[in-house]
Motif scaffolding. Structure first.
Motif, short mmCIF file in Angstrom:
data_model
loop_
_atom_site.label_atom_id
_atom_site.label_comp_id
_atom_site.label_asym_id
_atom_site.label_seq_id
_atom_site.Cartn_x
_atom_site.Cartn_y
_atom_site.Cartn_z
N GLY A 173 26.01 57.89 53.87
CA GLY A 173 25.52 57.17 55.05
C GLY A 173 26.57 56.35 55.76
N ILE A 174 27.80 56.30 55.20
CA ILE A 174 28.88 55.54 55.84
C ILE A 174 30.03 56.51 56.10
CG2 ILE A 174 30.49 53.61 55.59
CD1 ILE A 174 28.45 52.30 53.72
N LYS A 175 30.45 56.60 57.35
CA LYS A 175 31.46 57.59 57.73
C LYS A 175 32.83 57.30 57.15
CE LYS A 175 29.17 58.85 62.01
NZ LYS A 175 29.22 58.90 63.46
N GLU A 176 33.26 56.06 57.22
CA GLU A 176 34.60 55.68 56.77
C GLU A 176 34.57 55.27 55.30
OE1 GLU A 176 37.28 55.87 58.81
OE2 GLU A 176 35.91 56.72 60.29
N PRO A 177 35.67 55.44 54.59
CA PRO A 177 35.73 54.96 53.20
C PRO A 177 35.56 53.43 53.16
CG PRO A 177 37.66 56.29 53.73
CD PRO A 177 36.90 56.10 55.00
N VAL A 178 34.94 52.96 52.08
CA VAL A 178 34.72 51.53 51.90
C VAL A 178 35.76 51.02 50.91
CG1 VAL A 178 33.09 49.79 51.06
CG2 VAL A 178 32.25 51.76 52.36
N PHE A 179 36.48 49.97 51.31
CA PHE A 179 37.47 49.36 50.43
C PHE A 179 36.76 48.36 49.52
CE2 PHE A 179 39.75 50.67 54.24
CZ PHE A 179 40.78 51.42 53.69
N VAL A 180 36.96 48.50 48.22
CA VAL A 180 36.29 47.63 47.25
C VAL A 180 37.33 46.72 46.61
CG1 VAL A 180 34.96 47.57 45.10
CG2 VAL A 180 34.49 49.34 46.83
N TYR A 181 36.99 45.43 46.59
CA TYR A 181 37.85 44.41 45.99
C TYR A 181 37.08 43.71 44.88
CZ TYR A 181 40.77 44.98 50.11
OH TYR A 181 41.57 45.50 51.09
N LYS A 182 37.80 43.14 43.94
CA LYS A 182 37.14 42.31 42.92
C LYS A 182 37.67 40.89 43.05
CE LYS A 182 40.32 43.13 39.08
NZ LYS A 182 40.45 43.53 37.70
N ILE A 183 36.82 39.95 42.69
CA ILE A 183 37.18 38.54 42.75
C ILE A 183 37.95 38.21 41.47
CG2 ILE A 183 36.31 36.18 42.75
CD1 ILE A 183 33.93 37.23 44.41
N GLU A 184 39.10 37.61 41.64
CA GLU A 184 39.92 37.17 40.51
C GLU A 184 39.58 35.71 40.23
OE1 GLU A 184 41.97 39.02 38.75
OE2 GLU A 184 42.02 40.79 40.02
N GLN A 185 39.00 35.46 39.10
CA GLN A 185 38.66 34.07 38.76
C GLN A 185 39.93 33.32 38.39
OE1 GLN A 185 35.63 34.55 35.72
NE2 GLN A 185 34.11 33.95 37.21
N GLN A 186 40.07 32.15 38.96
CA GLN A 186 41.24 31.34 38.68
C GLN A 186 41.17 30.72 37.29
OE1 GLN A 186 43.87 31.11 40.68
NE2 GLN A 186 42.89 32.53 42.09
N GLN A 187 40.01 30.22 36.94
CA GLN A 187 39.84 29.54 35.67
C GLN A 187 39.02 30.40 34.71
OE1 GLN A 187 41.37 26.70 35.02
NE2 GLN A 187 42.13 26.54 37.10
N LYS A 188 39.57 30.66 33.56
CA LYS A 188 38.84 31.41 32.56
C LYS A 188 38.25 30.48 31.49
CE LYS A 188 41.28 35.67 33.28
NZ LYS A 188 41.89 36.83 32.69
N THR A 189 38.62 29.22 31.58
CA THR A 189 38.09 28.24 30.63
C THR A 189 36.91 27.53 31.28
OG1 THR A 189 40.27 27.91 29.68
CG2 THR A 189 38.63 26.21 29.25
N ARG A 190 35.79 27.56 30.59
CA ARG A 190 34.61 26.85 31.06
C ARG A 190 34.40 25.62 30.20
NH1 ARG A 190 29.87 30.73 30.81
NH2 ARG A 190 28.76 28.81 31.16
N ILE A 191 34.02 24.55 30.83
CA ILE A 191 33.71 23.32 30.10
C ILE A 191 32.21 23.21 29.99
CG2 ILE A 191 33.91 20.82 30.08
CD1 ILE A 191 36.50 21.18 31.75
N LEU A 192 31.72 23.24 28.76
CA LEU A 192 30.29 23.09 28.50
C LEU A 192 30.07 21.63 28.13
CD1 LEU A 192 29.86 26.28 26.28
CD2 LEU A 192 29.49 26.07 28.74
N LYS A 193 29.43 20.87 29.04
CA LYS A 193 29.24 19.43 28.85
C LYS A 193 27.82 19.13 28.37
CE LYS A 193 32.48 17.94 32.40
NZ LYS A 193 32.65 17.18 33.63
N ASN A 194 27.71 18.06 27.62
CA ASN A 194 26.41 17.53 27.19
C ASN A 194 25.50 18.62 26.63
OD1 ASN A 194 27.19 14.93 28.06
ND2 ASN A 194 26.63 15.49 30.15
N ARG A 195 25.98 19.34 25.69
CA ARG A 195 25.22 20.42 25.06
C ARG A 195 25.09 20.14 23.57
NH1 ARG A 195 25.80 25.19 28.42
NH2 ARG A 195 26.11 24.32 30.47
#
Length: 140
Positions: free
Chosen positions: A18-40
């Motif tokens: 249904g789309i004539k032109e190719p679709v360019f696909v990108y992925k989001i690069e997360q800057q931070q891979k460390t998550r802080i889990l607070k008050n758990r």
């Protein structure tokens, strides 16, 4: 957000129906891979004696043991607002929003585990550690 605020990298281009032109696909690069889990309420669970069990029982028994432990832990998390963050072999890292939820879950876990051990030939105990506060977790 604009492009400068979101780091992306090109994946590929795809031809879509249904789309004539190719679709360019990108992925989001997360800057931070460390998550802080607070008050758990952080709960660590580890099965003790599993290596000895593996050496003395058929593989099917070991699989059934791990499946049963997994079912119990999933059930207590579901009933007590817990989250399974990761599983490494026979060890679990969980969090709960409140102390009462964690204690109820751990009590249920102990009751189910004792009942399971009494019905079977299993001689493995559970180590459980609880921490209130925060933790920095690296996710890759």
């Amino acid at each position: 957000m604009n492009k400068a605020e979101v780091s992306t990298s090109f994946v590929s281009e795809f031809v879509l129906k249904g789309i004539k032109e190719p679709v360019f696909v990108y992925k989001i690069e997360q800057q931070q891979k460390t998550r802080i889990l607070k008050n758990r309420i952080i709960v660590f669970i580890d099965l003790s004696g599993i290596a000895r069990f593996w050496d003395t029982h058929p593989l099917e028994d070991s699989e059934n043991l791990l499946i049963h432990l997994d079912d119990i832990i999933k059930s207590i998390c579901e009933k007590n607002s817990g989250i399974i963050h990761f599983i490494m072999g026979d060890s679990y890292f969980l969090t709960f929003p409140e102390v009462s939820f964690a204690l109820t879950g751990i009590t249920n876990l102990a009751e189910h585990w004792v009942e399971f051990m009494q019905r079977s030939t299993i001689d493995c105990s559970l180590y459980v550690g609880i921490h209130k506060g925060g933790v920095k977790a690296y996710f890759h």
